[in-house]
Motif scaffolding. Structure first.
Motif, PDB file in Angstrom:
ATOM      1  N   ASN A   6       0.759  -1.445  -0.003  1.00 51.46           N
ATOM      2  CA  ASN A   6       0.007  -0.155   0.107  1.00 51.46           C
ATOM      3  C   ASN A   6       0.979   1.318   0.025  1.00 51.46           C
ATOM      4  N   LYS A   7       2.009   1.278  -0.268  1.00 56.80           N
ATOM      5  CA  LYS A   7       2.866   2.368  -0.604  1.00 56.80           C
ATOM      6  C   LYS A   7       2.720   2.686  -1.862  1.00 56.80           C
ATOM      7  N   TYR A   8       2.750   4.139  -2.193  1.00 50.83           N
ATOM      8  CA  TYR A   8       2.709   4.551  -3.660  1.00 50.83           C
ATOM      9  C   TYR A   8       4.098   4.892  -4.084  1.00 50.83           C
ATOM     10  N   VAL A   9       4.418   4.122  -4.897  1.00 51.39           N
ATOM     11  CA  VAL A   9       5.976   4.009  -5.316  1.00 51.39           C
ATOM     12  C   VAL A   9       6.248   4.616  -6.849  1.00 51.39           C
ATOM     13  N   THR A  10       7.297   5.188  -6.882  1.00 54.05           N
ATOM     14  CA  THR A  10       7.783   6.128  -8.269  1.00 54.05           C
ATOM     15  C   THR A  10       9.241   5.579  -8.520  1.00 54.05           C
ATOM     16  N   VAL A  11       9.207   4.859  -9.791  1.00 58.97           N
ATOM     17  CA  VAL A  11      10.602   4.593 -10.176  1.00 58.97           C
ATOM     18  C   VAL A  11      10.654   4.896 -11.412  1.00 58.97           C
ATOM     19  N   THR A  12      12.127   5.160 -11.877  1.00 55.64           N
ATOM     20  CA  THR A  12      12.524   5.224 -13.167  1.00 55.64           C
ATOM     21  C   THR A  12      13.410   3.901 -13.435  1.00 55.64           C
ATOM     22  N   ALA A  29      11.537   4.323 -18.374  1.00 57.29           N
ATOM     23  CA  ALA A  29      10.731   5.086 -17.758  1.00 57.29           C
ATOM     24  C   ALA A  29      11.706   6.151 -17.127  1.00 57.29           C
ATOM     25  N   THR A  30      11.184   7.558 -17.395  1.00 56.87           N
ATOM     26  CA  THR A  30      12.378   8.531 -16.997  1.00 56.87           C
ATOM     27  C   THR A  30      11.548   9.486 -15.975  1.00 56.87           C
ATOM     28  N   ALA A  31      12.524  10.352 -15.491  1.00 61.04           N
ATOM     29  CA  ALA A  31      11.980  11.281 -14.547  1.00 61.04           C
ATOM     30  C   ALA A  31      10.838  12.124 -14.893  1.00 61.04           C
ATOM     31  N   GLN A  32      10.724  12.177 -16.237  1.00 58.96           N
ATOM     32  CA  GLN A  32       9.590  13.074 -16.603  1.00 58.96           C
ATOM     33  C   GLN A  32       8.307  12.259 -16.903  1.00 58.96           C
ATOM     34  N   GLN A  33       8.461  10.934 -17.112  1.00 57.73           N
ATOM     35  CA  GLN A  33       7.471   9.778 -17.215  1.00 57.73           C
ATOM     36  C   GLN A  33       7.931   8.687 -16.484  1.00 57.73           C
ATOM     37  N   PRO A  34       7.852   8.822 -15.142  1.00 61.57           N
ATOM     38  CA  PRO A  34       8.126   7.557 -14.294  1.00 61.57           C
ATOM     39  C   PRO A  34       7.177   6.447 -14.202  1.00 61.57           C
ATOM     40  N   LEU A  35       7.367   5.311 -13.721  1.00 62.15           N
ATOM     41  CA  LEU A  35       6.496   4.392 -13.462  1.00 62.15           C
ATOM     42  C   LEU A  35       5.774   4.760 -12.014  1.00 62.15           C
ATOM     43  N   GLU A  36       4.546   4.884 -11.717  1.00 62.70           N
ATOM     44  CA  GLU A  36       4.037   5.087 -10.558  1.00 62.70           C
ATOM     45  C   GLU A  36       2.977   4.083 -10.290  1.00 62.70           C
ATOM     46  N   PHE A  37       2.834   3.263  -9.143  1.00 59.03           N
ATOM     47  CA  PHE A  37       2.071   2.303  -8.767  1.00 59.03           C
ATOM     48  C   PHE A  37       2.033   2.196  -7.438  1.00 59.03           C
ATOM     49  N   ILE A  38       0.733   1.423  -7.000  1.00 60.59           N
ATOM     50  CA  ILE A  38       0.467   1.138  -5.615  1.00 60.59           C
ATOM     51  C   ILE A  38       1.010  -0.243  -5.294  1.00 60.59           C
ATOM     52  N   PHE A  39       2.104  -0.426  -4.295  1.00 67.27           N
ATOM     53  CA  PHE A  39       2.980  -1.667  -4.186  1.00 67.27           C
ATOM     54  C   PHE A  39       1.896  -2.630  -3.339  1.00 67.27           C
ATOM     55  N   GLY A  40       1.838  -3.848  -3.955  1.00 67.95           N
ATOM     56  CA  GLY A  40       1.169  -4.958  -3.169  1.00 67.95           C
ATOM     57  C   GLY A  40      -0.339  -4.915  -3.392  1.00 67.95           C
ATOM     58  N   GLY A 170       3.899   6.226 -18.063  1.00 68.22           N
ATOM     59  CA  GLY A 170       5.097   6.120 -18.773  1.00 68.22           C
ATOM     60  C   GLY A 170       5.969   4.683 -19.176  1.00 68.22           C
ATOM     61  N   CYS A 171       4.920   3.580 -19.127  1.00 68.13           N
ATOM     62  CA  CYS A 171       5.610   2.257 -19.474  1.00 68.13           C
ATOM     63  C   CYS A 171       4.943   1.310 -19.843  1.00 68.13           C
ATOM     64  N   GLY A 172       4.182   1.812 -20.947  1.00 68.44           N
ATOM     65  CA  GLY A 172       3.292   0.878 -21.721  1.00 68.44           C
ATOM     66  C   GLY A 172       2.081   0.834 -21.252  1.00 68.44           C
ATOM     67  N   SER A 173       1.121  -0.186 -21.766  1.00 70.12           N
ATOM     68  CA  SER A 173      -0.049  -0.368 -21.315  1.00 70.12           C
ATOM     69  C   SER A 173      -0.767  -1.487 -21.054  1.00 70.12           C
ATOM     70  N   GLY A 174      -1.773  -1.707 -20.573  1.00 71.42           N
ATOM     71  CA  GLY A 174      -1.958  -3.217 -19.960  1.00 71.42           C
ATOM     72  C   GLY A 174      -3.418  -3.708 -20.572  1.00 71.42           C
ATOM     73  N   GLU A 175      -3.683  -4.679 -20.261  1.00 75.74           N
ATOM     74  CA  GLU A 175      -5.012  -4.999 -21.040  1.00 75.74           C
ATOM     75  C   GLU A 175      -6.231  -4.236 -21.002  1.00 75.74           C
ATOM     76  N   GLU A 176      -6.344  -3.180 -20.091  1.00 77.30           N
ATOM     77  CA  GLU A 176      -7.223  -2.327 -19.794  1.00 77.30           C
ATOM     78  C   GLU A 176      -6.770  -0.841 -20.289  1.00 77.30           C
ATOM     79  N   GLY A 177      -5.705  -1.102 -20.947  1.00 81.16           N
ATOM     80  CA  GLY A 177      -4.976   0.595 -21.038  1.00 81.16           C
ATOM     81  C   GLY A 177      -4.271   0.985 -19.858  1.00 81.16           C
ATOM     82  N   GLY A 178      -3.959  -0.126 -19.083  1.00 81.35           N
ATOM     83  CA  GLY A 178      -3.024  -0.069 -17.754  1.00 81.35           C
ATOM     84  C   GLY A 178      -1.461   0.458 -18.121  1.00 81.35           C
ATOM     85  N   CYS A 179      -0.781   0.086 -17.503  1.00 87.42           N
ATOM     86  CA  CYS A 179       0.518   0.730 -17.489  1.00 87.42           C
ATOM     87  C   CYS A 179       1.588  -0.219 -16.928  1.00 87.42           C
TER      88      CYS A 179
END
Length: 202
Positions: A6-12, A29-40, A170-179
């Motif tokens: 439940n941590k909000y994580v941002t990575v490049t 995934a860059t600093a301008q377009q990082p990967l952001e997701f909720i862990f777990g 900033g990292c592709g898209s998933g089955e429902e336009g995810g990332c």
């Protein structure tokens, strides 16, 4: 603060596939377009999250995922020839939708949602590939944790109500336009970061 549930994580990161000198940059995934997701929250590959668990802001990471840990081996049985007429809308084929290389949302006879890539278009049939784009690939991630914070109640609620929770993606898209590289049971993900679009796919 360390990365945990439940941590909000941002990575490049840079994602390269292949081995040795044959490695190819697949996604960044860059600093301008990082990967952001909720862990777990099952929005990322479990093996991807396992490599990040416990890291903090500023930490660097470098790891590889095998096909078994990610999207499995390439399966020739998932390449199918489908009647061309099922792609017609009002009796016509839309050339802006049906073209080689495009990815289309589809549904099987059981009502399961699938994503398929158009391989070729014939007079009567369309060949579709329903393998994940990274099936059979060894994936190498190298990057930095840019931020870790508590996810808000609203962000978690949005994720489970159909949102992606991947921020700018900033990292592709998933089955429902995810990332990102969603969970391994996703039908397709465009990249590999967050939850089913970058590589870690919503």
């Amino acid at each position: 603060m360390q990365i945990s549930d439940n941590k909000y994580v941002t990575v490049t990161y840079d994602l390269n596939v292949g081995e040795g000198e044959e490695r190819e940059l697949m996604e960044r995934a860059t600093a301008q377009q990082p990967l952001e997701f909720i862990f777990g929250t099952n929005s990322m590959l479990e093996a991807f999250e396992n490599q990040l668990r416990g890291l903090s802001q500023g930490d660097k990471f470098s790891f590889r995922l095998t096909p078994e840990e990610a999207y499995g081996d390439y399966d020739d049985t998932k390449v199918l020839e489908l009647p061309k007429n099922i792609f017609e809308i009002d009796g016509k084929i839309d050339g802006e939708v049906l073209f080689e290389g495009n990815t289309l949302p589809m549904m099987d006879s059981s009502g399961n949602r699938l994503m398929g890539s158009v391989v070729s278009i014939g007079d009567e049939v369309v060949t579709m590939d329903f393998n994940h784009p990274l099936a059979g690939e060894i994936m190498h991630f190298e990057g930095t944790v840019m931020g870790v914070r508590e996810a808000s109640v609203e962000e978690i609620a949005a994720l489970f109500s159909g949102g992606c929770g991947c921020g700018s993606g900033g990292c592709g898209s998933g089955e429902e336009g995810g990332c990102g590289c969603g969970s391994s049971d996703e039908s397709m993900s465009g990249g590999c970061g967050c939850g089913s679009g970058g590589c870690g796919s919503c």
